[in-house]
Design an enzyme around this catalytic site. Sequence first.
Site, short mmCIF file in Angstrom:
data_model
loop_
_atom_site.label_atom_id
_atom_site.label_comp_id
_atom_site.label_asym_id
_atom_site.label_seq_id
_atom_site.Cartn_x
_atom_site.Cartn_y
_atom_site.Cartn_z
N ASN A 80 1.34 -18.99 5.95
CA ASN A 80 2.44 -18.32 5.27
C ASN A 80 2.26 -16.80 5.34
O ASN A 80 1.48 -16.28 6.13
CB ASN A 80 2.59 -18.81 3.82
CG ASN A 80 4.06 -18.98 3.43
OD1 ASN A 80 4.87 -18.09 3.64
ND2 ASN A 80 4.38 -20.13 2.87
N HIS B 5 0.99 -16.72 9.08
CA HIS B 5 0.27 -17.85 9.68
C HIS B 5 -0.96 -17.45 10.50
O HIS B 5 -1.26 -18.07 11.52
CB HIS B 5 1.20 -18.69 10.55
CG HIS B 5 2.24 -19.45 9.79
ND1 HIS B 5 2.05 -19.93 8.51
CD2 HIS B 5 3.51 -19.82 10.14
CE1 HIS B 5 3.15 -20.57 8.11
NE2 HIS B 5 4.04 -20.51 9.07
N HIS C 266 1.42 -27.79 9.82
CA HIS C 266 2.81 -27.34 9.96
C HIS C 266 3.65 -28.36 10.75
O HIS C 266 4.52 -27.97 11.54
CB HIS C 266 2.84 -25.97 10.65
CG HIS C 266 4.03 -25.13 10.33
ND1 HIS C 266 5.27 -25.37 10.85
CD2 HIS C 266 4.17 -24.03 9.54
CE1 HIS C 266 6.13 -24.46 10.42
NE2 HIS C 266 5.48 -23.64 9.62
N GLU D 236 4.52 -28.34 3.65
CA GLU D 236 3.24 -27.68 3.91
C GLU D 236 2.47 -27.47 2.61
O GLU D 236 2.80 -26.59 1.82
CB GLU D 236 3.48 -26.33 4.59
CG GLU D 236 4.34 -26.38 5.83
CD GLU D 236 4.84 -25.01 6.19
OE1 GLU D 236 4.01 -24.06 6.29
OE2 GLU D 236 6.06 -24.84 6.36
#
Length: 356
Positions: free
Chosen positions: A80, A106, A180, A320
């Site tokens: 994130n 990420h 993911h 997620e």
Amino acid sequence: MTKIKQQSFSKLSSGEEIQLFCLDNGETQVEIINLGAAIVSITTPDKNGNSDDICLGLSSADAYYNQTAYLGVVAGRYANRIAKGKFSINNNEYQLNCNNGENHLHGGNIGFSKRVWNYKIINDETNPKLRLSLTSPNLEEGFPGTVNAAVEYSLDENNRLTIHYQGTTDQDTVLNLTNHTYFNLAGHNKGTILEHRLFVNGDFFARVNEQAIPTGELVPVKDTPFDFTATEPMHLIGERINADNQDLHNCGGYDHSYALNGKGKQLIQAATLYHEATGRVLNVYTNKPAMQLYTGNALDGTHIGKQGCIYNQNAGVCLETQFMPDSPNQPQFPCCVLKANDVYDYTTVFEFTTKD
């Protein structure tokens, strides 16, 4: 009993050969590669016993390395977003690589999703495991500390895919690993997930700005399009995705973190995804504090998937399990700091079942 088989997947343009591992319990098959520790496919039966691959994926190692959608990968060091790629630990400020406008996303330019992981098959008479591991050196992508990370995948006889995340560091750092995978319970090539029904075990979501960075405010889901707490019936994902709501407008759909209704590190049910036509059900369990709901808003047909399938907007949904975005800069969010010599130890379970 589950068996794990290994074969070559394909080579990167650098010449490095990527391995494919198939976890097979006789009913469900899960394929994983050691590039990005990515889940490539999940094949499981529907209510009539017909099997389909319900996971969006790609056909080559180079496609996984060059993708921008993070299909199936383990994202890290920090899954994130981190605002402006900056945070402080112990009064030391760190600047990360920014790969999402002015923000970090990420893991940065390379991150764990583009790394080739070491692999080991752990033979267990009842439930063998695939262990993937890597070392992230101090200041890789700007993060402090040398981190040793590992992900173990196992599939049991009840069609539960367990992902066990582990990590250690030699100095205080932040660590936030998630998988993911984009799910489409109708089949990876069967249209959108807007007709899927969803339950999320979270009463609050994190409000975000136009860059999908949390404002710091946790908003009650009640009486908003973010309320997926109903169970009979569960709301359709597409039912309110186009509502006149600023949080939805900011992200082009759902791309928001839910504070899960769990306490401590006990596994709780975080979400249920249901596709009525096939009867497929995905239950998600975790001991992470939050879950990001992402409805594939940025999928635009440029990712050519398995069997030449084109993935358009809303072709899959991600559930997620993780820490909240920008947690290093949001002291009111659960703490994502991994201290030196402590152990990062979290589990997520994807349970595949059906109902009539």
